[in-house]
Motif scaffolding. Structure first.
Motif, short mmCIF file in Angstrom:
data_model
loop_
_atom_site.label_atom_id
_atom_site.label_comp_id
_atom_site.label_asym_id
_atom_site.label_seq_id
_atom_site.Cartn_x
_atom_site.Cartn_y
_atom_site.Cartn_z
N ALA A 105 52.58 -39.96 -69.25
CA ALA A 105 52.11 -39.28 -67.93
C ALA A 105 50.73 -39.94 -67.37
N LEU A 106 50.05 -40.70 -68.34
CA LEU A 106 48.72 -41.68 -67.93
C LEU A 106 49.22 -42.39 -66.89
N ILE A 107 50.24 -43.56 -67.62
CA ILE A 107 50.47 -44.14 -66.48
C ILE A 107 51.70 -43.35 -65.26
N ALA A 108 52.30 -43.16 -65.19
CA ALA A 108 52.27 -42.14 -63.65
C ALA A 108 51.75 -41.57 -63.00
N PHE A 109 50.62 -41.12 -63.73
CA PHE A 109 49.32 -40.75 -62.87
C PHE A 109 48.79 -42.01 -62.30
N THR A 110 48.29 -42.85 -62.84
CA THR A 110 48.50 -43.97 -62.44
C THR A 110 48.68 -44.18 -61.13
N LEU A 111 49.70 -44.51 -61.75
CA LEU A 111 51.03 -44.91 -60.42
C LEU A 111 50.87 -43.88 -59.18
N LEU A 112 50.89 -42.84 -59.58
CA LEU A 112 51.41 -42.48 -58.08
C LEU A 112 49.59 -41.70 -57.08
N MET A 113 48.54 -42.25 -58.07
CA MET A 113 46.81 -42.66 -57.73
C MET A 113 47.27 -43.62 -55.99
N ALA A 114 47.42 -44.99 -57.43
CA ALA A 114 47.55 -46.24 -56.67
C ALA A 114 48.78 -46.39 -55.15
N ILE A 127 48.72 -45.54 -49.94
CA ILE A 127 49.25 -45.25 -48.08
C ILE A 127 48.34 -44.60 -47.61
N GLU A 128 46.94 -44.13 -47.36
CA GLU A 128 45.34 -43.62 -47.37
C GLU A 128 45.08 -45.29 -46.30
N LYS A 129 44.96 -46.60 -47.26
CA LYS A 129 44.69 -47.52 -46.96
C LYS A 129 45.45 -47.84 -45.86
N LYS A 130 46.86 -47.98 -45.88
CA LYS A 130 47.64 -48.76 -44.76
C LYS A 130 47.26 -47.27 -43.34
N LEU A 131 47.31 -46.21 -43.22
CA LEU A 131 46.75 -45.52 -42.69
C LEU A 131 45.70 -45.13 -41.59
N ALA A 132 44.38 -45.48 -42.36
CA ALA A 132 42.86 -46.21 -41.63
C ALA A 132 42.81 -47.28 -41.06
N LYS A 133 43.60 -47.77 -41.53
CA LYS A 133 44.51 -49.31 -40.67
C LYS A 133 44.77 -48.82 -39.17
N MET A 134 46.04 -48.50 -39.39
CA MET A 134 46.76 -47.50 -37.82
C MET A 134 45.89 -47.27 -37.74
N ASN A 135 45.05 -45.98 -38.23
CA ASN A 135 43.93 -45.75 -37.20
C ASN A 135 43.17 -45.93 -35.66
N ASP A 136 42.33 -47.44 -36.91
CA ASP A 136 41.80 -48.15 -36.20
C ASP A 136 42.78 -48.80 -34.99
#
Length: 52
Positions: free
Chosen positions: A5-14, A19-28
């Protein structure tokens, strides 16, 4: 089970962070494109005024 569960959560957060970083770059990039188009529009208007 806890480790899985810890590994799955870590992969999900990563993944979500990436995705958030890519969306922020696209927004800029989109904001930069909008500003360039506004500048081009103003230039075109000024050129049109001079022709008249």
């Amino acid at each position: 089970m806890f480790i899985f569960a810890l590994i799955a959560f870590t992969l999900l957060m990563a993944t979500l962070f990436a995705i958030e970083k890519k969306l922020a770059k696209m927004n800029d990039q989109n904001e930069e494109i909008i500003n360039l188009l506004k500048q081009q529009n103003e230039t075109d208007r000024k050129d049109g005024d001079q022709v008249k």
